[in-house]
Structure formats: structure tokens, C-alpha cells
Design an enzyme around this catalytic site. Sequence first.
Site, mmCIF file in Angstrom:
data_model
loop_
_atom_site.group_PDB
_atom_site.id
_atom_site.type_symbol
_atom_site.label_atom_id
_atom_site.label_comp_id
_atom_site.label_asym_id
_atom_site.label_seq_id
_atom_site.Cartn_x
_atom_site.Cartn_y
_atom_site.Cartn_z
ATOM 1 C CB CYS A 158 48.363 51.540 40.746
ATOM 2 S SG CYS A 158 49.028 50.140 41.684
ATOM 3 C CG HIS A 167 53.676 49.862 42.731
ATOM 4 N ND1 HIS A 167 52.481 50.222 42.176
ATOM 5 C CD2 HIS A 167 54.386 49.269 41.729
ATOM 6 C CE1 HIS A 167 52.459 49.882 40.910
ATOM 7 N NE2 HIS A 167 53.603 49.290 40.610
ATOM 8 C CD GLU A 180 51.586 53.701 46.490
ATOM 9 O OE1 GLU A 180 51.123 54.732 45.981
ATOM 10 O OE2 GLU A 180 52.365 52.937 45.880
ATOM 11 C CB CYS A 193 48.966 50.500 45.713
ATOM 12 S SG CYS A 193 50.585 50.011 45.084
#
Length: 166
Positions: free
Chosen positions: A84, A54, A56, A87
Site C-alpha cells: 500500500c 502490515h 511489510e 508501506c
Amino acid sequence: MDYERFMTKALQQAEAALAAGEFPVGCVMVYENKIIATGARVSTTGDCPNEIDHAEMIALRRLINLKTNINLGKVTLFSTLEPCLMCFGALMISNIGRIIFAYEDAMGGGTQCDFTKLPPLYKEKQISVIPNILRQKSLQLLKAFFSNPENIYLKDSLLATYTLRQ
């Protein structure tokens, strides 16, 4: 701090991801009004798609690899999509002080967790969350992604349906 300026930089990361055929999420990490780390979503296509890369998480890895001694509580993350739970947890544990996001993740956003019901490691964290900065621009990128029949990542998901209805 100029929220729109830094979110625009995060949106540029998301645009680059979209141009590469990836899910359009981007982020930047800001310390003392300077971008110190960036990230864009990868690994949503190809032979080994995964749910680890992801934007992040990539930015957080890059921040840590800087090996600088900064106060992480003064770092602000700007993300084009609400982080999410994975993260958000990683950002909390890393002591990132503020998260600013553009578009809410109706399917997997983690920023609205009830901290009072979490174990002490998370319950005691102080993190500020600010939503809806340049929301429409992030929405446009996500709509472009979900409207393209070649993109199968999260196709027909709650997030795709929610996004395309707007």
C-alpha cells in the site's frame, strides 16, 4: 536470485496469517540471497484492529532491529500483495532497493505512483518494482479469505470484489 523460491517463503507467511484468521499477506526481505527479515499481516481481527501492522511494516521493523550495517539498496522485499502507499513510502524512505510482489492491490496499491509529481524526498528514490511473481497462489489465499463469511476485514471492498471475480 530465485524469485519464485523467495515468493514461496512470503506465501508461507501469508498462509500462517490466514491460519490465524488474519488477512493473508506475508513478506520476506532478502539480502545477499538470504532471508533476513519476515512479516505477516496481524491486527485485522480482535479487539484492536488497525491499519499499521502490515506485513511489510513488521518486516521493516525486524530488519531495523537487527542493527546490522548493510546496504539497504541491495535488499529485496518479496510481498504476496502489492504494498500500500504507507508501506511503499516507508520502504522508499528506508532505501530498500527492490520490491517484488505477487498480487496487485486494485484498491490500495502504492507502487504505481507518479514519482514526477511527488516531493524531492520520494522523487529522487531509485526503487525497482516487479509484479506478478506467483500471482495465482496469492490470489488463492485472498479468495479463501474473502470467501469465508467469518472474515469481515475489507468485506465488500473493491479489493474483495476484484479478487472474488477472478
